[in-house]
Enzyme design. Structure first.
Site, PDB file in Angstrom:
ATOM      1  N   LYS A  30     -16.850 -48.391-122.168  1.00 48.01           N
ATOM      2  CA  LYS A  30     -16.207 -48.600-123.462  1.00 48.01           C
ATOM      3  C   LYS A  30     -16.597 -49.947-124.037  1.00 48.01           C
ATOM      4  O   LYS A  30     -16.858 -50.082-125.216  1.00 48.01           O
ATOM      5  CB  LYS A  30     -14.681 -48.512-123.334  1.00 48.01           C
ATOM      6  CG  LYS A  30     -14.184 -47.233-122.675  1.00 48.01           C
ATOM      7  CD  LYS A  30     -14.523 -45.989-123.491  1.00 48.01           C
ATOM      8  CE  LYS A  30     -14.530 -44.703-122.675  1.00 48.01           C
ATOM      9  NZ  LYS A  30     -13.239 -44.282-122.186  1.00 48.01           N
ATOM     10  N   ASP A  62      -4.578 -48.395-116.341  1.00 52.76           N
ATOM     11  CA  ASP A  62      -5.910 -48.024-116.807  1.00 52.76           C
ATOM     12  C   ASP A  62      -6.130 -48.831-118.087  1.00 52.76           C
ATOM     13  O   ASP A  62      -5.403 -48.648-119.067  1.00 52.76           O
ATOM     14  CB  ASP A  62      -5.931 -46.517-117.091  1.00 52.76           C
ATOM     15  CG  ASP A  62      -7.224 -46.036-117.753  1.00 52.76           C
ATOM     16  OD1 ASP A  62      -8.118 -46.870-118.019  1.00 52.76           O
ATOM     17  OD2 ASP A  62      -7.327 -44.822-118.005  1.00 52.76           O
ATOM     18  N   TRP A  83      -5.156 -39.734-121.830  1.00 55.34           N
ATOM     19  CA  TRP A  83      -5.679 -40.301-120.587  1.00 55.34           C
ATOM     20  C   TRP A  83      -4.573 -40.530-119.571  1.00 55.34           C
ATOM     21  O   TRP A  83      -4.725 -40.207-118.395  1.00 55.34           O
ATOM     22  CB  TRP A  83      -6.453 -41.590-120.841  1.00 55.34           C
ATOM     23  CG  TRP A  83      -7.744 -41.350-121.565  1.00 55.34           C
ATOM     24  CD1 TRP A  83      -8.116 -41.837-122.784  1.00 55.34           C
ATOM     25  CD2 TRP A  83      -8.855 -40.546-121.113  1.00 55.34           C
ATOM     26  NE1 TRP A  83      -9.370 -41.388-123.122  1.00 55.34           N
ATOM     27  CE2 TRP A  83      -9.850 -40.594-122.120  1.00 55.34           C
ATOM     28  CE3 TRP A  83      -9.096 -39.779-119.970  1.00 55.34           C
ATOM     29  CZ2 TRP A  83     -11.065 -39.912-122.006  1.00 55.34           C
ATOM     30  CZ3 TRP A  83     -10.308 -39.103-119.858  1.00 55.34           C
ATOM     31  CH2 TRP A  83     -11.272 -39.182-120.867  1.00 55.34           C
TER      32      TRP A  83
HETATM   33  C1  LIG Z   1     -12.865 -43.152-121.360  1.00 52.34           C
HETATM   34  C2  LIG Z   1     -11.580 -43.304-120.692  1.00 52.34           C
HETATM   35  C3  LIG Z   1     -11.331 -42.706-119.450  1.00 52.34           C
HETATM   36  C4  LIG Z   1     -12.336 -41.833-118.754  1.00 52.34           C
HETATM   37  O1  LIG Z   1     -13.439 -42.561-118.365  1.00 52.34           O
HETATM   38  P1  LIG Z   1     -14.605 -41.946-117.477  1.00 52.34           P
HETATM   39  O2  LIG Z   1     -15.351 -43.153-117.055  1.00 52.34           O
HETATM   40  O3  LIG Z   1     -15.375 -41.029-118.362  1.00 52.34           O
HETATM   41  O4  LIG Z   1     -13.985 -41.223-116.338  1.00 52.34           O
HETATM   42  C5  LIG Z   1     -10.107 -42.939-118.853  1.00 52.34           C
HETATM   43  N1  LIG Z   1      -9.180 -43.697-119.436  1.00 52.34           N
HETATM   44  C6  LIG Z   1      -9.382 -44.275-120.628  1.00 52.34           C
HETATM   45  C7  LIG Z   1      -8.315 -45.121-121.230  1.00 52.34           C
HETATM   46  C8  LIG Z   1     -10.591 -44.105-121.290  1.00 52.34           C
HETATM   47  O5  LIG Z   1     -10.786 -44.689-122.477  1.00 52.34           O
END
Ligand SMILES: *Cc1c(COP(=O)(O)O)cnc(C)c1O
Length: 392
Positions: free
Chosen positions: A194, A170, A101
């Site tokens: 999540k 993030d 990511w």
């Molecule tokens: C799932 C995830 C993403 C992507 O998320 P989307 O909402 O599908 O764009 C980005 N960063 C992390 C750490 C994730 O777990």
């Protein structure tokens, strides 16, 4: 009604009582005579839902006054571009690459300027959080990290020392799993699917001075990604994901009712410790992340062979344990133990592993190592190949 033991990495398990409340309000939201999906996003009823969601989140995370809270579409992925578009004023930023990511965020940022990798653990298949530099170049526009790498299962305990350079994180897959010191960051964001709600919204929390002048790359930044505009409009520049925000609000209240983020953190570590302790003594299963860097949410592990991994996933499914297959970038297994996953479900998974190990005694090859073992070789795609990237 049979609910499964759902270890999905995202979209993921939601608290059953939240689902029941949504069901009860489906046809008539509190006397409105319609569901939340059917009402105007400009209505008083929906504005109260937004305001309440934001207020609850502010209490949970103790968000300082000078931070704005936004609910935007495009998931976490759109913010891979939103961050440089808003913050890359001199077109130079530092990136910590600790999994797929953060690597994807780094690659996206390179489209807009000089995105410099200041630490990476790719050489060891992201089995750890890389060591951070002692200090960072104070002329960088920001330093970027992904706190919890959902696919590989590593998580930062601390963050790079950036002094005056804003830190951007993030936090998608550990959002609301544990306390977060929002004031230590310039900007944090999370895709909510999540741990906080259904798919379709990202929460962006940004310090107001960073967006006061408008986007860094104003000439190319889409209006939708202009965080100053979004903040001025209260996330209502256009139609937001009303449903996701509504469910998130309920989940925020549920977390508060559980005792808040310190209580969530304790119960989450209690849950994943059951798995990590099992992995550490197992002769068949091994964890794939260095012990000190293991995730509070995504427990990654494998057996000695992809075939045995497949049989384990099948054996688990027979007991109602689902979504434990690892991300296809890494293979093996992954159990995502977010807030709403019950301790009983985790215990059931551990029991299933123990039973599987008992019936497959002797299957582990001599060279099977435990914690810190290299994950199975990438078989399709690569961490950089969007085709190879699945949800979570
Ligand atoms: C799932 C995830 C993403 C992507 O998320 P989307 O909402 O599908 O764009 C980005 N960063 C992390 C750490 C994730 O777990």
């Amino acid at each position: 009604m049979a609910r499964v033991h759902n270890f999905s990495a995202g979209p993921a398990t939601l608290p059953e009582c939240v689902l029941r409340e949504c069901a009860a309000e489906m046809l008539d939201y509190r006397g409105c005579g319609m569901s939340v999906m059917e009402m105007s996003h400009r209505s008083g009823a929906f504005q109260s839902i937004m305001d309440d969601a934001e207020a609850t989140l502010r209490r949970l995370l103790d968000i300082p006054e000078n931070y704005r809270v936004l609910f935007l579409q495009g998931g976490a992925t759109l913010q891979f571009a939103g961050v440089p578009l808003n913050l890359m004023r001199t077109r130079r930023a530092g990136y910590v690459v600790s999994g797929n990511w953060s690597k994807r965020a780094w690659q996206e940022a390179r489209r807009y300027g000089d995105a410099i990798v200041i630490a990476s653990s790719e050489d060891s298949s992201f089995d750890r959080v890389p060591a951070f530099p002692d200090s960072v170049d104070q002329t960088l526009d920001y330093v970027y990290v992904c706190q919890n790498e959902t696919v590989f299962g590593n998580m930062m305990r601390d963050f790079p020392q950036t002094d005056d350079v804003p830190l951007v994180a993030d936090v998608s897959s550990c959002f609301l799993s544990q306390p977060l010191d929002v004031g230590a960051f310039g900007l944090v964001y999370a895709g909510v699917q999540k741990n906080a709600g259904p798919a379709g919204t990202a929460v962006v929390i940004v310090r107001d001075d960073l967006i006061a002048q408008g986007p860094a790359l104003a000439d190319i930044c889409p209006t939708y990604l202009d965080l100053r505009v979004e903040a001025d409009k209260g996330s209502l520049l256009n139609t937001p994901n009303c449903w996701a925000i509504y469910v998130c609000g309920k989940v925020f209240h549920w977390i508060e009712d559980q005792g808040g983020l310190k209580a969530m953190e304790r119960s989450n570590w209690d849950k994943v410790r059951l798995l990590y302790d099992y992995l550490d003594q197992s002769g068949l299963f091994c964890g794939t992340v260095r012990a000190g860097d293991r995730s509070i949410a995504n427990v990654t592990f494998r057996t000695s062979s992809p075939e045995l991994d497949d049989s384990f996933v099948e054996a688990a499914a027979e007991r109602g344990i689902v979504n434990v297959r690892g991300h296809r970038l890494v293979g093996g297994m992954r159990a995502s133990c977010y807030n709403a996953v019950s301790p009983a479900s985790v215990q059931e998974l551990v029991t299933c592993m123990a039973d599987f190990e008992a019936t497959h005694a002797g299957a582990a090859p001599e060279n099977a190592t435990r914690a810190g073992a290299t994950p199975t070789q990438v078989t399709s795609g690569s961490p950089t190949d969007p085709k190879g990237v699945r949800s979570g």
